[in-house]
Design an enzyme around this catalytic site. Structure first.
Site, PDB file in Angstrom:
ATOM      1  N   THR A  37       0.825  -1.215   0.000  1.00 12.34           N
ATOM      2  CA  THR A  37       0.000   0.000   0.000  1.00 12.34           C
ATOM      3  C   THR A  37       0.855   1.259   0.000  1.00 12.34           C
ATOM      4  O   THR A  37       0.389   2.319  -0.405  1.00 12.34           O
ATOM      5  CB  THR A  37      -0.916   0.030   1.244  1.00 12.34           C
ATOM      6  OG1 THR A  37      -0.113  -0.299   2.380  1.00 12.34           O
ATOM      7  CG2 THR A  37      -2.046  -0.983   1.119  1.00 12.34           C
ATOM      8  N   ASP A  38       2.119   1.145   0.457  1.00 13.58           N
ATOM      9  CA  ASP A  38       2.912   2.385   0.636  1.00 13.58           C
ATOM     10  C   ASP A  38       3.134   3.123  -0.677  1.00 13.58           C
ATOM     11  O   ASP A  38       2.938   4.333  -0.763  1.00 13.58           O
ATOM     12  CB  ASP A  38       4.230   2.142   1.409  1.00 13.58           C
ATOM     13  CG  ASP A  38       5.211   1.196   0.750  1.00 13.58           C
ATOM     14  OD1 ASP A  38       4.844   0.506  -0.229  1.00 13.58           O
ATOM     15  OD2 ASP A  38       6.375   1.136   1.224  1.00 13.58           O
ATOM     16  N   GLY A 126      17.687 -10.811   4.100  1.00 12.35           N
ATOM     17  CA  GLY A 126      16.870 -11.564   3.146  1.00 12.35           C
ATOM     18  C   GLY A 126      15.641 -12.199   3.772  1.00 12.35           C
ATOM     19  O   GLY A 126      14.969 -13.008   3.147  1.00 12.35           O
ATOM     20  N   SER A 130      13.578  -6.039   6.577  1.00 18.50           N
ATOM     21  CA  SER A 130      14.173  -4.723   6.293  1.00 18.50           C
ATOM     22  C   SER A 130      15.571  -4.536   6.844  1.00 18.50           C
ATOM     23  O   SER A 130      15.883  -3.511   7.460  1.00 18.50           O
ATOM     24  CB  SER A 130      13.276  -3.598   6.797  1.00 18.50           C
ATOM     25  OG  SER A 130      12.093  -3.613   6.088  1.00 18.50           O
ATOM     26  N   SER A 131      16.423  -5.523   6.610  1.00 16.51           N
ATOM     27  CA  SER A 131      17.828  -5.343   6.981  1.00 16.51           C
ATOM     28  C   SER A 131      18.424  -4.170   6.197  1.00 16.51           C
ATOM     29  O   SER A 131      19.293  -3.462   6.712  1.00 16.51           O
ATOM     30  CB  SER A 131      18.624  -6.623   6.727  1.00 16.51           C
ATOM     31  OG  SER A 131      18.472  -7.046   5.394  1.00 16.51           O
ATOM     32  N   SER A 132      17.948  -3.930   4.977  1.00 18.32           N
ATOM     33  CA  SER A 132      18.484  -2.806   4.191  1.00 18.32           C
ATOM     34  C   SER A 132      18.119  -1.470   4.819  1.00 18.32           C
ATOM     35  O   SER A 132      18.969  -0.587   4.963  1.00 18.32           O
ATOM     36  CB  SER A 132      17.948  -2.776   2.753  1.00 18.32           C
ATOM     37  OG  SER A 132      17.591  -4.012   2.301  1.00 18.32           O
ATOM     38  N   ASP A 176       9.540   0.812   5.100  1.00 22.62           N
ATOM     39  CA  ASP A 176      10.617   0.248   5.917  1.00 22.62           C
ATOM     40  C   ASP A 176      11.387   1.337   6.665  1.00 22.62           C
ATOM     41  O   ASP A 176      11.651   1.210   7.866  1.00 22.62           O
ATOM     42  CB  ASP A 176      11.573  -0.559   5.031  1.00 22.62           C
ATOM     43  CG  ASP A 176      10.842  -1.570   4.173  1.00 22.62           C
ATOM     44  OD1 ASP A 176       9.723  -1.954   4.546  1.00 22.62           O
ATOM     45  OD2 ASP A 176      11.379  -1.967   3.118  1.00 22.62           O
ATOM     46  N   TYR A 228       8.263  -7.451  -7.765  1.00 19.69           N
ATOM     47  CA  TYR A 228       7.876  -6.255  -7.023  1.00 19.69           C
ATOM     48  C   TYR A 228       7.601  -5.095  -7.989  1.00 19.69           C
ATOM     49  O   TYR A 228       6.565  -4.431  -7.913  1.00 19.69           O
ATOM     50  CB  TYR A 228       8.988  -5.880  -6.033  1.00 19.69           C
ATOM     51  CG  TYR A 228       8.653  -4.742  -5.110  1.00 19.69           C
ATOM     52  CD1 TYR A 228       8.107  -4.968  -3.861  1.00 19.69           C
ATOM     53  CD2 TYR A 228       8.877  -3.422  -5.495  1.00 19.69           C
ATOM     54  CE1 TYR A 228       7.809  -3.917  -3.001  1.00 19.69           C
ATOM     55  CE2 TYR A 228       8.574  -2.363  -4.658  1.00 19.69           C
ATOM     56  CZ  TYR A 228       8.051  -2.618  -3.409  1.00 19.69           C
ATOM     57  OH  TYR A 228       7.750  -1.578  -2.572  1.00 19.69           O
TER      58      TYR A 228
HETATM   59  C1  GLA Z   1       9.003  -4.057   0.737  1.00 18.86           C
HETATM   60  C2  GLA Z   1       9.248  -2.599   0.397  1.00 18.86           C
HETATM   61  C3  GLA Z   1       8.227  -1.690   1.089  1.00 18.86           C
HETATM   62  C4  GLA Z   1       6.794  -2.171   0.858  1.00 18.86           C
HETATM   63  C5  GLA Z   1       6.674  -3.666   1.119  1.00 18.86           C
HETATM   64  C6  GLA Z   1       5.320  -4.213   0.750  1.00 18.86           C
HETATM   65  O1  GLA Z   1       9.242  -4.280   2.092  1.00 18.86           O
HETATM   66  O2  GLA Z   1      10.544  -2.231   0.777  1.00 18.86           O
HETATM   67  O3  GLA Z   1       8.397  -0.366   0.662  1.00 18.86           O
HETATM   68  O4  GLA Z   1       6.364  -1.846  -0.431  1.00 18.86           O
HETATM   69  O5  GLA Z   1       7.663  -4.408   0.413  1.00 18.86           O
HETATM   70  O6  GLA Z   1       4.348  -3.724   1.610  1.00 18.86           O
END
Ligand code: GLA
Length: 386
Positions: A37-38, A126, A130-132, A176, A228
């Site tokens: 959704t972001d 991985g 959200s390690s990045s 993230d 994605y």
């Molecule tokens: C990844 C992306 C986020 C978001 C999600 C899905 O984590 O980094 O920005 O789009 O996928 O909700």
């Protein structure tokens, strides 16, 4: 966490000699609900987790930069004036991308000194946690401090986002970095990605006797290529055909018109985003009115929508979710972008080991690799540690 602070100090000394000026850290995240959704200007409800990336940093007297980490042997060296998306590849693009993005986003870097940086992390790589973003945000708060840039958290979200999109080349949204920079203990962050309005929503998991169990399937996902970007393009095409700037502008009432106008696949992508935004709002309302025991069905519905309409789940994630649901979770769903990574399950504390045993058995039975499982709590966002 104090052990990790010692480790990152020790790592810095070993690679560069001398003591770091300071240590900063930023957490990984779990997205409770609000997936894909972001980048559609919609709603998300993530929380920062008690797994963090630590950055030990010292300023230099010249314009040189050296970055090293516990996850690679090499020390990457570059001059601040040479930083550009073409000059850096691999893991170093995350920290160096942030230095570059600060310059792009209005900070005057013409006179700032270079730095030595060492990174260490216990955010699994991985796993869809959200390690990045944890790397980007730890480096962003560190450089913001030492370069005295005085950028606020919202600006730093933009910096991390730009580093990931324009330097690393992954077309992700702001979910993230927002979670990593804005997270609060025991709370989720309700973020409107259109206005950037945020609200801290108490989770109350402890009082309700609930745990969040992360189930890392070990299936790796790579956002930069394929699925994605394709999903993102579908959403943009759907919005364009329906004559709106973003899918955020649609509500569930618009779906019958969307069904008549769009091809079947684009319609399902749109339906996921529209219903997921509604589920985020419902989750926030239920957390406020009734607490976390009330949100299980919404988590389950989110997973079904991601699996059937958005088609970003994989069999291992579906098995993790179904098994957790069958053995005592009150709700479960994949978390993050999908195509692999982790699922989360909301589980009564006394049933956590039962769920884990069931997951072990189910994965073995299907011939899937043993999933890594651990509970997480909502933690504070990025800050200086030492
Ligand atoms: C990844 C992306 C986020 C978001 C999600 C899905 O984590 O980094 O920005 O789009 O996928 O909700």
């Amino acid at each position: 966490m104090s052990e990790l602070i010692d480790d990152v100090h020790a790592g810095f000394e070993q690679r560069f000699g001398g003591k770091a000026d300071g240590v900063w850290s930023a957490p990984g995240r779990v997205n409770l609900i609000g997936e894909h959704t972001d980048y559609n200007d919609g709603f998300v409800l993530p929380f920062a987790i008690n797994r963090r990336t630590f950055a030990a940093l010292s300023l230099r007297t010249d314009r040189h930069v050296r970055v090293a980490s516990s996850f690679a042997e090499e020390v990457v060296e570059i001059d601040l004036d040479e930083l550009s998306p073409e000059t850096v590849q691999g893991w170093a693009a995350y920290p160096l991308g942030v230095a570059w993005a600060l310059g792009q986003d209005g900070a005057d870097l013409a006179a700032v000194p270079g730095f030595d940086l060492f990174l260490d992390s216990n955010v699994p790589v991985g796993a869809g946690l959200s390690s990045s973003a944890a790397i980007e945000c730890a480096v962003a708060v560190a450089l913001n401090d030492v370069w005295r840039l005085e950028l606020d958290r919202r600006a730093l979200v933009g910096v991390g986002h730009r580093a990931e999109n324009d330097f690393v080349g992954a077309p992700t949204g702001i979910l993230d970095q927002s979670a990593s920079l804005l997270g609060r203990t025991d709370s989720a962050i309700f973020l409107d990605c259109r206005s950037f309005d945020t609200e801290v929503i108490a989770l109350g998991l402890d009082a309700a006797g609930l745990e969040v169990l992360v189930i890392d399937t070990g299936v790796t996902h790579e956002h930069a290529n394929g699925g994605y970007a394709e999903r993102r393009a579908s959403c943009e095409a759907g919005a364009k055909t329906l004559g709106v700037g973003s899918l955020r502008e649609l509500t569930v009432d618009d779906l019958s018109r969307a069904r008549e106008t769009l091809d079947g696949e684009t319609f399902r992508r749109v339906r996921h985003v529209v219903t997921e935004n509604a589920r985020v709002l419902d989750t926030v309302r239920l957390l406020r009115e009734q607490g976390p025991t009330a949100i299980g069905d919404l988590l389950d519905a989110s997973h079904r929508s991601l699996r059937d309409d958005f088609e970003v789940s994989v069999p291992e994630l579906d098995l993790a979710v179904e098994t957790a649901q069958n053995y005592g979770a009150i709700g479960a769903r994949m978390t993050g972008g999908g195509f692999g990574g982790s699922a989360i399950a909301l589980v009564p504390g006394h049933l956590v080991s039962q769920v884990q045993v069931a997951l072990d058995g189910a994965f073995a039975e299907h011939g899937y690799a043993h999933p890594d499982m651990f509970t997480v709590v909502a933690d504070d966002g990025a800050h200086r540690d030492a």
